[in-house]
Design a protein around this motif. Sequence first.
Motif, PDB file in Angstrom:
ATOM      1  N   ASP A   1       0.911  -1.695  -0.282  1.00 37.25           N
ATOM      2  CA  ASP A   1      -0.046   0.089   0.389  1.00 37.25           C
ATOM      3  C   ASP A   1       0.955   1.390   0.118  1.00 37.25           C
ATOM      4  O   ASP A   1       1.636   1.359   0.767  1.00 37.25           O
ATOM      5  CB  ASP A   1      -1.246   0.280   1.274  1.00 37.25           C
TER       6      ASP A   1
ATOM      7  N   LYS B   1      -0.339   4.365   0.314  1.00 40.41           N
ATOM      8  CA  LYS B   1      -1.457   5.563   0.559  1.00 40.41           C
ATOM      9  C   LYS B   1      -0.484   6.132   1.974  1.00 40.41           C
ATOM     10  O   LYS B   1      -1.136   4.877   3.042  1.00 40.41           O
ATOM     11  CB  LYS B   1      -2.668   5.246   0.877  1.00 40.41           C
TER      12      LYS B   1
ATOM     13  N   ALA C   1       5.807   7.023   0.046  1.00 38.31           N
ATOM     14  CA  ALA C   1       4.144   7.161  -0.184  1.00 38.31           C
ATOM     15  C   ALA C   1       4.406   8.838  -0.738  1.00 38.31           C
ATOM     16  O   ALA C   1       3.714   9.369  -1.352  1.00 38.31           O
ATOM     17  CB  ALA C   1       3.804   7.273   0.985  1.00 38.31           C
TER      18      ALA C   1
ATOM     19  N   GLU D   1       2.436   9.785  -4.549  1.00 40.30           N
ATOM     20  CA  GLU D   1       1.538  10.826  -4.155  1.00 40.30           C
ATOM     21  C   GLU D   1       2.606  12.084  -5.313  1.00 40.30           C
ATOM     22  O   GLU D   1       1.171  12.344  -5.699  1.00 40.30           O
ATOM     23  CB  GLU D   1       1.424  11.769  -2.944  1.00 40.30           C
TER      24      GLU D   1
END
Length: 706
Positions: A325, A327, A464, A468
Amino acid sequence: MGKESKALKASEKKLRDITSVLGEGVYVLDENARLTFLNPEAERLLGWTESELIGKNVHEVMHHRHLDRAEFPAEECPVIKVTREGGTYRTEDDAFTRKDGSTFPVAYVCTAIVEDGRVTGAVTAFQDITERKRKEARLREEKRLSDALNDINAAINSTLTFGEIMQRVVVGSARAIGAETAAIDLCEDGLWVVRYIYGFPRDMIGVGLTDEEAPHAALSAATKRPVAIDDTETDARVDREVMRRFNIRSVLTVPLAVRGDVIGALFFNYHSAPIIFTETQIDFAYKVGASVSLALENARLFQQVESDKRDLEILNEIELNITSDLKLKNLMGIIAENIRALVKTDAAGIVFWDEDARRVSDVFFIGIPAHVVETLKSTPSVTKSIIESRRPGLVEDYPSNPAAVREFADIGLKSAAIVPIISKGKILGAIHALVLFQERRFDERDVRLLEAVARTVAIAIENAYLYEAERNIADILQESLLVMPERIEGVCFGDLYRSATEAARVGGDFYDIFEIEREKVGIIIGDVSGKGIEAAALTSIVKNTIKAHAVESRTPALVMLKTNDLVLKTSPDSTFVTVFFGVLDLATGGLTYCSAGHPPAIIKRKTGMVKLLNKHSPIIGAFDGMHYRSGKEILRKGDTLVVYTDGIIEARQNSDLFSEERLVGFIENLEQTPTKKLPRAIFNKVKDFTKGKLSDDVALLCVSIL
């Protein structure tokens, strides 16, 4: 001179003038397979002059050997067969022999010459494809070594034992690279000591060499790069006497490092004769060294905590969660829970740090009240001092620490461990483990484990942030690459794109439909190797090149040729593109297309019948001098053209592919469906087949004439 003789001379002159400027070799044979003409390019490639070969049997002189120099009889010669039986023969895999006796690979087309219904000879146009073969061989070697590296990684990552890692590496990598012997030497008391071997006798283990005796090893350690010695007799970077003692003619040395410190070196040795190391071999060796370094670092870290299996499982779980993941908000809760379980604390969290402003930018905690979490955003002094020290800190005697009392009031804090999170020298924040109710203190083991988590968390935060930033760029790029006109007069179309993963929003799939001129529409769909920003850049080049040349070029094949030239000049060797480009004449329904390595387009007839457009051409961007062909078809009103990327037919259910056969069968049996809805219907079928799991991006474009 008679008229016939003059006409023959004029014809020969015209042939000579035409072929003299061609980039291909051309020769002409009579009905007895004897040479009657040889153009200048053929002379250059073969080393023979026309006068030397005139009247000679070409098979006996230059076309009697395969590339491996094995001879074959005239009865098996396809060129002679054409001179006898007529027709045309094409091949991309044959060989000719030069005047000096050497052979070289060729691709050629041989076509019979027919006069008054009788075969009177044959003309052959050929190309030297040595460079193409080299490139193909290099790609095969890169693929083989890449697979070998994957096997080595799997082998060394399946154990945490130092000795097993080393022995698996020395054996697996030596076999992969073709070394006659190999050894791993470890740095011990200022010596390079042989500890793990392949191909050497057992008494080689324990032999030690100084830096003066192994200067190539010292150089590799100093530069932290592979050192390739093609010939030990002429290269000053080795001690020749030592090389002669071990009968080593060539050696490739790779440093092995753990946390930046060189602990040894891996040596690939060749004894029979010197060799010239290729870039592919050196790159493979470098990657093996990097894999070993990573494996050893992990092994040493894991061995420090192997007495407690639970700790190891939690560290692995944290790393697994981070890689699954990207995020940040999703990750923080998982990491905090794992920290709490890892060191058995009551509360845990992460403080994010703005290094430029020297203050806390955000916090995330579990196990403490929300109002206390808010107070931690005011840049507490204890946290600040530990973060800026760049070293772990313990708050063990909470009641006697006034600063700690102010920061952690109202939660009953008894002790705390705070570990900075640092990536590439930059402070990102700090991990907090808080004891509220227990009677315990943190020890060195706790700090060591939290430092390991902090390293993992640093990677997570950096990834992360990058995710983004790249996702924002990706969203913009993907929208621009797949933007479609609202309408084009005279046609109806529908499209669909789905990425296999959210993390790779920009894939290599693309499509477009555009007006070339009145009543002529261009249709593009393609797939660029790779993903991400680099693939998007190449996609943009390919799309814009096709659209630009579509206006001025006569055929899609010519457009593909010009696109291939540009991609070869502007892109790395490892990239390639498959493309379908068609030009649809709305007045006649005529569809002229070129399919460059792309899955065949499909026409769904109004009657329900289905037809595959099977005229294929080479992929874009792989090789120079490719020949591209245009195909023609008629698209009538009520017919629908379906073009797609390989993500459709290569979609998997376990080991079973959706396949071209299933796609054709589904479209053929599908009831009449509006063009705009057809992509969705096909995609739903594929998604049902894969149970919603895509292994590759998919793109669909359907077009019909109104």
